[in-house]
Design a protein around this motif. Sequence first.
Motif, PDB file in Angstrom:
ATOM      1  N   ARG A  96       6.582  23.964   8.622  1.00  0.00           N
ATOM      2  CA  ARG A  96       5.334  24.858   9.374  1.00  0.00           C
ATOM      3  C   ARG A  96       4.110  25.280   8.749  1.00  0.00           C
ATOM      4  N   ASP A  97       3.265  25.512   9.386  1.00  0.00           N
ATOM      5  CA  ASP A  97       2.115  25.603   9.173  1.00  0.00           C
ATOM      6  C   ASP A  97       1.390  26.433  10.318  1.00  0.00           C
ATOM      7  N   MET A  98       1.631  27.503  10.010  1.00  0.00           N
ATOM      8  CA  MET A  98       0.898  27.463  11.746  1.00  0.00           C
ATOM      9  C   MET A  98       0.774  26.423  13.182  1.00  0.00           C
ATOM     10  N   PHE A  99       0.009  26.497  13.829  1.00  0.00           N
ATOM     11  CA  PHE A  99       0.596  25.050  14.500  1.00  0.00           C
ATOM     12  C   PHE A  99       0.388  23.704  14.454  1.00  0.00           C
ATOM     13  N   PHE A 100       0.983  23.234  13.356  1.00  0.00           N
ATOM     14  CA  PHE A 100       0.585  22.478  12.782  1.00  0.00           C
ATOM     15  C   PHE A 100       2.226  21.699  12.651  1.00  0.00           C
ATOM     16  N   LEU A 101       2.566  20.542  12.925  1.00  0.00           N
ATOM     17  CA  LEU A 101       3.672  20.039  12.337  1.00  0.00           C
ATOM     18  C   LEU A 101       3.864  19.125  11.389  1.00  0.00           C
ATOM     19  N   THR A 102       4.412  19.297  10.267  1.00  0.00           N
ATOM     20  CA  THR A 102       4.121  18.130   8.702  1.00  0.00           C
ATOM     21  C   THR A 102       5.041  17.687   7.853  1.00  0.00           C
ATOM     22  N   THR A 103       5.119  16.406   8.387  1.00  0.00           N
ATOM     23  CA  THR A 103       6.566  15.851   7.974  1.00  0.00           C
ATOM     24  C   THR A 103       6.570  14.914   6.567  1.00  0.00           C
ATOM     25  N   VAL A 104       6.853  14.960   5.118  1.00  0.00           N
ATOM     26  CA  VAL A 104       6.559  15.268   4.007  1.00  0.00           C
ATOM     27  C   VAL A 104       7.370  13.532   3.854  1.00  0.00           C
ATOM     28  N   GLN A 105       6.695  12.494   3.690  1.00  0.00           N
ATOM     29  CA  GLN A 105       7.650  11.142   3.517  1.00  0.00           C
ATOM     30  C   GLN A 105       8.007  11.243   2.275  1.00  0.00           C
ATOM     31  N   PRO A 106       9.117  10.218   1.298  1.00  0.00           N
ATOM     32  CA  PRO A 106       9.602   9.915   0.137  1.00  0.00           C
ATOM     33  C   PRO A 106       8.222   8.720  -0.212  1.00  0.00           C
ATOM     34  N   GLY A 107       7.754   8.857  -1.796  1.00  0.00           N
ATOM     35  CA  GLY A 107       6.422   8.408  -1.706  1.00  0.00           C
ATOM     36  C   GLY A 107       7.174   7.330  -2.504  1.00  0.00           C
ATOM     37  N   VAL A 108       5.413   6.347  -2.313  1.00  0.00           N
ATOM     38  CA  VAL A 108       5.705   4.928  -2.655  1.00  0.00           C
ATOM     39  C   VAL A 108       4.968   4.816  -3.856  1.00  0.00           C
ATOM     40  N   MET A 109       5.737   3.893  -4.836  1.00  0.00           N
ATOM     41  CA  MET A 109       5.230   3.667  -5.960  1.00  0.00           C
ATOM     42  C   MET A 109       4.727   2.003  -6.254  1.00  0.00           C
ATOM     43  N   GLU A 110       3.988   2.015  -6.786  1.00  0.00           N
ATOM     44  CA  GLU A 110       2.907   0.450  -6.806  1.00  0.00           C
ATOM     45  C   GLU A 110       4.091  -0.289  -8.512  1.00  0.00           C
ATOM     46  N   VAL A 111       4.385  -0.719  -8.010  1.00  0.00           N
ATOM     47  CA  VAL A 111       5.156  -1.613  -9.430  1.00  0.00           C
ATOM     48  C   VAL A 111       4.753  -3.247  -9.566  1.00  0.00           C
ATOM     49  N   MET A 112       4.711  -3.684 -10.857  1.00  0.00           N
ATOM     50  CA  MET A 112       4.121  -4.939 -11.399  1.00  0.00           C
ATOM     51  C   MET A 112       4.823  -5.781 -12.068  1.00  0.00           C
ATOM     52  N   HIS A 113       5.420  -7.088 -11.127  1.00  0.00           N
ATOM     53  CA  HIS A 113       6.649  -7.495 -12.061  1.00  0.00           C
ATOM     54  C   HIS A 113       5.874  -9.205 -11.560  1.00  0.00           C
ATOM     55  N   ASN A 114       6.593  -9.791 -11.529  1.00  0.00           N
ATOM     56  CA  ASN A 114       6.104 -11.650 -11.800  1.00  0.00           C
ATOM     57  C   ASN A 114       6.511 -11.896 -10.487  1.00  0.00           C
ATOM     58  N   LEU A 115       5.995 -13.174 -10.349  1.00  0.00           N
ATOM     59  CA  LEU A 115       6.529 -13.877  -8.753  1.00  0.00           C
ATOM     60  C   LEU A 115       6.821 -15.328  -9.336  1.00  0.00           C
ATOM     61  N   ASP A 116       7.544 -16.088  -8.643  1.00  0.00           N
ATOM     62  CA  ASP A 116       8.064 -17.433  -9.456  1.00  0.00           C
ATOM     63  C   ASP A 116       7.566 -18.391  -8.089  1.00  0.00           C
ATOM     64  N   TYR A 117       7.123 -18.246  -6.917  1.00  0.00           N
ATOM     65  CA  TYR A 117       6.378 -18.933  -5.857  1.00  0.00           C
ATOM     66  C   TYR A 117       5.487 -18.366  -5.335  1.00  0.00           C
ATOM     67  N   CYS A 118       4.612 -19.161  -4.670  1.00  0.00           N
ATOM     68  CA  CYS A 118       3.726 -18.944  -2.899  1.00  0.00           C
ATOM     69  C   CYS A 118       3.494 -19.813  -2.608  1.00  0.00           C
ATOM     70  N   ASP A 119       4.494 -20.266  -1.299  1.00  0.00           N
ATOM     71  CA  ASP A 119       4.111 -21.626  -0.430  1.00  0.00           C
ATOM     72  C   ASP A 119       3.358 -21.268   1.094  1.00  0.00           C
ATOM     73  N   VAL A 120       1.874 -22.253   1.289  1.00  0.00           N
ATOM     74  CA  VAL A 120       1.680 -22.255   2.383  1.00  0.00           C
ATOM     75  C   VAL A 120       1.536 -23.277   3.152  1.00  0.00           C
ATOM     76  N   LEU A 121       1.462 -22.648   4.203  1.00  0.00           N
ATOM     77  CA  LEU A 121       2.597 -23.772   5.149  1.00  0.00           C
ATOM     78  C   LEU A 121       1.388 -23.823   6.242  1.00  0.00           C
ATOM     79  N   VAL A 122       1.473 -25.248   7.058  1.00  0.00           N
ATOM     80  CA  VAL A 122       0.684 -25.033   7.442  1.00  0.00           C
ATOM     81  C   VAL A 122       1.822 -24.852   8.948  1.00  0.00           C
ATOM     82  N   ILE A 123       0.545 -23.748  10.403  1.00  0.00           N
ATOM     83  CA  ILE A 123       1.482 -23.781  11.001  1.00  0.00           C
ATOM     84  C   ILE A 123       0.567 -24.723  11.641  1.00  0.00           C
TER      85      ILE A 123
END
Length: 915
Positions: free
Chosen positions: A670-697
Amino acid sequence: MAFLPCVFTVNKHKPWIETSYHGVITENMDTVLLDPPLVALDKDAPVPYAGEICAFKIYGQDAPFEAVVLNRTSGEGVLRASSPVDCESQKEYTFIIQAYDCGAGPSGADWKKSHKAVVHIQVDDVNEFSPVFRESLYKASVTEGKIYDSILQVEAWDQDCSPQYSQICNYEIVTSGTPFAIDRNGNIRNTERLSYDKQQSYKIMVTAFDCGQKRAKEDVAVHIEVKPVCKPGWQGWNKRVDYEPGTGSKQLFPKMHLETCDGPLSGVKVMVELQTNHIGKGCDRETYSEKSLQKLCGAASGSTDLLPAPSPSTNWTASLLTDSGRDSDLIYRFDGRQAANVPDHVVPQNLTDQFTVATWMKHGPSPGLRAEKETLLCNSDKTEMNRHHYSLYVHNCRLVFLLRRDFTQVDTFRPAEFHWKLEQICDKEWHYYVINVEFPAVTLFVDGVTYEPYLVTDDWPIHASKIDTQLTVGACWQGQITSALSVYNSPEPLCVATPRFTQYFHGSLSGLTIRPGRIETQKVISCLQACKEGLDINSLESLAKDIKFHFNPAQSVLVVEGEDVDSINTAMTKVSYINSRQFPTAGLRRLHITTTVQCFGEDTCLSIPDIKAVVMVLPPSEPRITIIGSNRLVRPASDLRGPLGVAPFKELHITSTVMKGDSFGGCECRDMFFLTTVQPGVMEVMHNLDYCDVLVIGEELNPDRESLEIHHSALLGKHLDATNSTSGISIYGVDSMAHYEQALRQVRYRNWRPATLSERRFRLTCSELNGRYTSNEFNLEVSVLHHSAPVEHVNHMAAQPQYMRPVHHPLMIHSLNSHIPAPPAATVVIVVCIAALVVIVVIGVYRIHATHQEGSRDEEEEVKDPEVDWNNSALTITVNPMEVTLNVGAKSVIFIGLKSRNNQTQWDAKPGLRC
C-alpha cells in the motif's frame, strides 16, 4: 655507722629435666599437653636463686612454641603455641628445650642450664574441610543389554590432614529411581540391563562423605550414554535424498561410514544398485516420439513406425490398450486379446537383404507347461493360405525371428529361423531389442549388447504366389486355406472357416519400427536406448589407490572394492546420482546397497545388513509454451496463385516461460491511495521442441487446387523433418524453438483457383517431450481479398503481444458539459485542424491509389526474395496534433483520426472520446 654482712650463694648444680617429651596440640589451639609434664629440678634447692628455675628456652627452626615457667621454686612450666598451628600445614614439630636456673644471685650471674631435651609435638586435626570431587563432570558409555561391575569410578578428596577426616568413607547417589548403584570406593554399576530403545542416556547426581560424616559441599553430575549393541553395518546415511532437476550430480551418502566393530578386515566389496524399473521403459529416458528420437540419434530416414499414436491418419492403433501415466511415453499393453492390422499403404513392400526391426518389449513367463507362441510382428498371407513370410515372436522365453525368402530371390535351402535364449526375454523388465538383418546373417542387440543366435534352422523358400500379405502387430493373421497342405511353423488347425488372429502376444510394446534397405549402427542403437539418469562418482582423483570400481553399461549398478575401511568410506561419500534431462520424470528411485566383508584367512567374517534408500526426483518447473503472432492474414487472390503462395506464419514467435519464485506472491503493498499486488516473476527458458502440427480447420485441403507445404531447403541444417497431408502439415524432430520458428515461417499455402475461396483457417500447436508439454492453440485465418470486396486488414505489427505491458499515454480530462465559452482563438484552431484533415484525406487517397498500382511489382519482388515480408499493409494515419473539440449542442465531439486499409477509407468520430 653499722654495715650489713654480704651473703654469697654458690650455684653448684645445673638444672635437670627429662631427656624427651611428647606433646599433643589441637590445631587452632595454643595449649600443648606434654608427657611427661614440663618440670625442671635443681639440687641447689632450696638455696635462693641457685635452686630456682628462671626460664625454659626452645631451640629449633621456626618452632611456633614457647615455654613459660609457672613456679620458680617447683620448676613447673608449660609449653604453648606462640602462633596458630595448622595441621594441614604441618602435622608434627620437633625441637630442643633447656631449663635455666636463676644463677648465684639476683643479677642472675653464674646461671646454669640443663641438658638438652628433645620435644616431639603432634598436631591434632579438626574436621574443618568438606570433601571435593576431582572432576566437575563424569562421562561414561555402556552397551545395552550388559551388566557391568563398574561403569566408571568417581573420586573425592578432603583437605584435612588426619586419616579420620581426610579419607572418604562413603559415596551416595542422590538421584532417585535410577538403575545404578555406587560402592564405598566410588564405583558406579548398573543394577539392571539397559535398553537403547527405552532410554539413550542417563544423568545422575553423586555426593561423598568423609570419615567424620562431613558431606561434600557440591554434588557431581554423571552422564552415562547407552549405546546399542555393536552391529556391523553402514551408519550416517539418510533413507531419502531429494534431487532437484537441473542441479547436476548430487552426493547420495556424504556422511556414511561402515561400522565393523573393530574387526580385522582384509577387503570390502560394496555394490550400489539404482532401481528404476518402474520409471518409463526401465529408467528415465527421453520420451520423444520414435521418429524424433531416431532423428536426434542420427538414424537413417525411411523407418516405419508400426505402433504410432492414434490419429486420423494412423487409426489402426486406436483399438489397442495403452499404458497411461507414463509421462507421455507411448506404451501399448497386450493382454492376449488385442492385435492390429497395419494398412497396406504403410507396410514396406520390399525389405531387401538388409533391414532392421526394433522395439521396446516388456514380457514375463508364459503360463502353462507348453506355452503358445506370442507374436510381436507377423507378415502372413491375407487370404487363401497361412504362410508366414516373416515374423518375430516369443516361445518358451526364447525370441525367434522367422524370415522365409521367395523363390524369386533364392532357390536353395537357406537359414529361416533364428533363436535366442536370454534371461531378459521373461524377466518382466523393459529392454530394447534390435534385429539387424544382413541375410543370411542376423544379429540381435539387447540394450546395446550383441547376441548371436544359439540356433539357426534352414528351410526352403516360399513358392511365389499372387496372394496379398497382411502385416499384423500383437498377433498373427491366419487366412483361409482350402487344403491340408503342410503349413510351416503353424500349430493351428490347417482348415479354418474365416480369417482371424492367432498367437496373441502377452506383454507391453513401444516404438516398434521396421527400416528396409539399411541396418542400424551400434552408435545409433546405444543412443536410442540410453538412460538419462544413473550413478556417478565425484572427484575420481581423490580416491585411494587401492580402490577399484566399475559400472554396468546403463550406470545403474556400481561396484566398489577396497582393502581399507577408511578408503571405502571415502569412496562411498563420492557416490552420486545424476539426471541429465531438462524435465526429468518425477518420483522415487530406489537404492539397494549390498556389502561383502572379508577377513584374513576367511572368505567372509562379518554380515553387513543391506541398505534400502530412495532418491526422490522433485517435479520440474513446467514450462508454458506460447505461440504469438498475427492471427489474421489478408492477401489478394493473386498472391495465393503465385508460385510460392503466401507464408501464413511469417510473424510467428514461440516463447516458453516458467514461474520463478513465489516470495512476492500475494503480497499487497500500500502506498498512499494506490494498491499494488506483486505477482510471482516469470522467467523465460530455452528448451527443445519435438513437433509442431499445422491442422486445417474446416474442410480438408483439396489437392486439386490447394496445398500446404514446406520446401526441403528450409529444413537443411536442422534436426527436422516434415510430413503433410490433406489435414495439414507436421514438422517433427528434436530441435530448438528458434529452428522451429524459422521452419514454420517458411510454411507456404497455395491455392491456384481461389475464386470461390473467401478464407482458410489453420490451427498451430507445438509440443515438447511427445505431448508432455504443449503450447496454446494458435488459430490463424487467411482471408482472400477479391477486387470487389475491400476488407480491413488489421495491422498486427502494432498489436501488443502477450506478456507485454501496454504503455498508457497521459490523457487530458475534459468535461462533457462544459459551460465555459470558447475564446475566439479556439475557433481559429478548429478551422485550421479541419483544413488539415481535409489535406490528409486527399494525401491518403492518393497513397492508396499508388499502393494498388505497385501491387504487380511487389509480386515480382516476392518471387525473387521469399524472405521479403509480403504483408504490405496500407497506410495508417493517426491525426492528433492537438485536442480538436467541436461543441455540438451539449456534446463534445472528438475526431479520433483517419485510417486507410486496403482501398478503404474510414473516419472515426466518437462523442466524448479522445484519440
